[in-house]
Design a protein around this motif. Structure first.
Motif, PDB file in Angstrom:
ATOM      1  N   ILE A  79       9.336   3.843 -13.510  1.00  5.74           N
ATOM      2  CA  ILE A  79       8.108   4.187 -13.180  1.00  5.74           C
ATOM      3  C   ILE A  79       7.770   3.816 -11.803  1.00  5.74           C
ATOM      4  O   ILE A  79       6.861   4.631 -11.216  1.00  5.74           O
ATOM      5  N   ALA A  80       8.395   2.916 -11.162  1.00  9.00           N
ATOM      6  CA  ALA A  80       7.750   2.677  -9.647  1.00  9.00           C
ATOM      7  C   ALA A  80       8.156   4.010  -8.801  1.00  9.00           C
ATOM      8  O   ALA A  80       7.681   4.165  -8.041  1.00  9.00           O
ATOM      9  N   PHE A 133       6.528  -5.213 -10.776  1.00 12.95           N
ATOM     10  CA  PHE A 133       5.997  -3.789 -10.760  1.00 12.95           C
ATOM     11  C   PHE A 133       5.043  -3.631  -9.878  1.00 12.95           C
ATOM     12  O   PHE A 133       5.171  -2.786  -8.975  1.00 12.95           O
ATOM     13  N   MET A 134       4.158  -4.541  -9.845  1.00 18.64           N
ATOM     14  CA  MET A 134       2.800  -4.373  -8.896  1.00 18.64           C
ATOM     15  C   MET A 134       3.425  -4.685  -7.421  1.00 18.64           C
ATOM     16  O   MET A 134       2.912  -4.045  -6.459  1.00 18.64           O
ATOM     17  N   ALA A 145      -3.531   0.347  -4.165  1.00 18.16           N
ATOM     18  CA  ALA A 145      -4.418  -0.306  -3.153  1.00 18.16           C
ATOM     19  C   ALA A 145      -5.775  -0.640  -3.641  1.00 18.16           C
ATOM     20  O   ALA A 145      -6.122  -1.729  -3.533  1.00 18.16           O
ATOM     21  N   SER A 146      -6.269   0.253  -4.489  1.00 16.73           N
ATOM     22  CA  SER A 146      -7.924   0.062  -4.914  1.00 16.73           C
ATOM     23  C   SER A 146      -7.914  -0.630  -6.193  1.00 16.73           C
ATOM     24  O   SER A 146      -9.018  -0.854  -6.524  1.00 16.73           O
ATOM     25  N   LEU A 147      -7.004  -1.000  -6.855  1.00 17.66           N
ATOM     26  CA  LEU A 147      -7.096  -1.564  -8.271  1.00 17.66           C
ATOM     27  C   LEU A 147      -7.069  -2.823  -8.225  1.00 17.66           C
ATOM     28  O   LEU A 147      -6.547  -3.710  -7.416  1.00 17.66           O
ATOM     29  N   SER A 148      -8.203  -3.328  -9.104  1.00 16.34           N
ATOM     30  CA  SER A 148      -8.363  -4.624  -9.318  1.00 16.34           C
ATOM     31  C   SER A 148      -7.157  -5.330 -10.070  1.00 16.34           C
ATOM     32  O   SER A 148      -6.543  -4.866 -10.652  1.00 16.34           O
ATOM     33  N   THR A 149      -7.211  -6.589 -10.005  1.00 19.34           N
ATOM     34  CA  THR A 149      -6.334  -7.357 -10.774  1.00 19.34           C
ATOM     35  C   THR A 149      -6.363  -7.022 -12.451  1.00 19.34           C
ATOM     36  O   THR A 149      -5.294  -6.743 -13.015  1.00 19.34           O
ATOM     37  N   ALA A 152      -5.321  -3.230 -13.248  1.00 22.91           N
ATOM     38  CA  ALA A 152      -3.959  -3.181 -12.895  1.00 22.91           C
ATOM     39  C   ALA A 152      -3.045  -3.727 -14.245  1.00 22.91           C
ATOM     40  O   ALA A 152      -2.343  -3.131 -14.811  1.00 22.91           O
ATOM     41  N   PHE A 153      -3.873  -4.926 -14.484  1.00 22.88           N
ATOM     42  CA  PHE A 153      -3.592  -5.432 -16.084  1.00 22.88           C
ATOM     43  C   PHE A 153      -3.413  -4.450 -17.176  1.00 22.88           C
ATOM     44  O   PHE A 153      -2.653  -4.309 -17.968  1.00 22.88           O
TER      45      PHE A 153
END
Length: 197
Positions: A79-80, A133-134, A145-149, A152-153
């Motif tokens: 996935i990465a 992963f993150m 880069a723009s995702l909040s924690t 992303a969760f």
């Protein structure tokens, strides 16, 4: 729960022995079924003594958990790679398909080793893989880069949790192609909502 005293294979020969044990376990699961997965049968198929098997694995569940760990790492790396390539179309579908089909194993085997991983190493294992992963995709795309924690969760946990639920509820008779479509719709809708903020 007793502390796991198994050896950590550092030398090439030890790693080869562990790999042989894990490969034999997968072969048994795929060709003979879970009922035939005993430590004695695994050792025999791997060509090692039962004592050698117990040097590395405390029991059958420990072997299954390690298979689950390797499956999760393979999935995470695949996935990465998809995220790093950042294709314009089909990235979400490729990710969902990877989550549904990682490895050359049957859905039954995938569910069995995933359950063993969570049972043996705890529910926190998903969080550990999420953070790894993150970290592996950090800064590779504008999206990560723009995702909040929290966002992303949701993106990492929602499809995995839903697929675990689907595996645990075979009586629902979910069609895998339709389930894939619905998971893609869910994730694309969520990403669209994030972009619209």
């Amino acid at each position: 729960m007793a502390e796991n005293k198994r050896r950590n294979p550092k030398q090439g020969r030890a790693r080869a022995t562990v790999d042989a044990i894990l490969e034999a376990s997968l072969q048994i699961l795929e060709t003979e079924g879970e009922a035939r997965l005993t430590t004695n049968h695994i050792a025999e198929k791997a060509g090692v003594s039962i004592g050698t098997l117990y040097q590395y694995f405390s029991d059958r569940n420990d072997i299954l958990a390690e298979l689950g760990q390797r499956q999760a790492e393979t999935m995470r790396n695949e996935i990465a790679g998809i995220v790093a390539a950042a294709p314009e179309q089909g990235a979400i579908r490729a990710i969902i398909r990877t989550l549904m089909q990682t490895g050359e194993t049957s859905p039954t085997t995938r569910a069995l080793v995933t359950d063993a991983l969570f049972r043996t190493r705890g529910e926190g294992v998903l969080g550990t893989h999420h953070l790894a992963f993150m970290d592996s995709v950090s800064g590779q795309t504008d999206l990560t880069a723009s995702l909040s924690t929290e966002a992303a969760f949701i993106l990492t946990h929602a499809p995995i949790s839903l697929l675990r639920a689907a595996a645990a509820e075979p009586e629902l008779g979910l069609d895998s192609d339709r389930l894939e479509d619905e998971l893609v719709r869910l994730m694309e809708s969520y990403l669209a909502a994030l972009s619209a903020r």
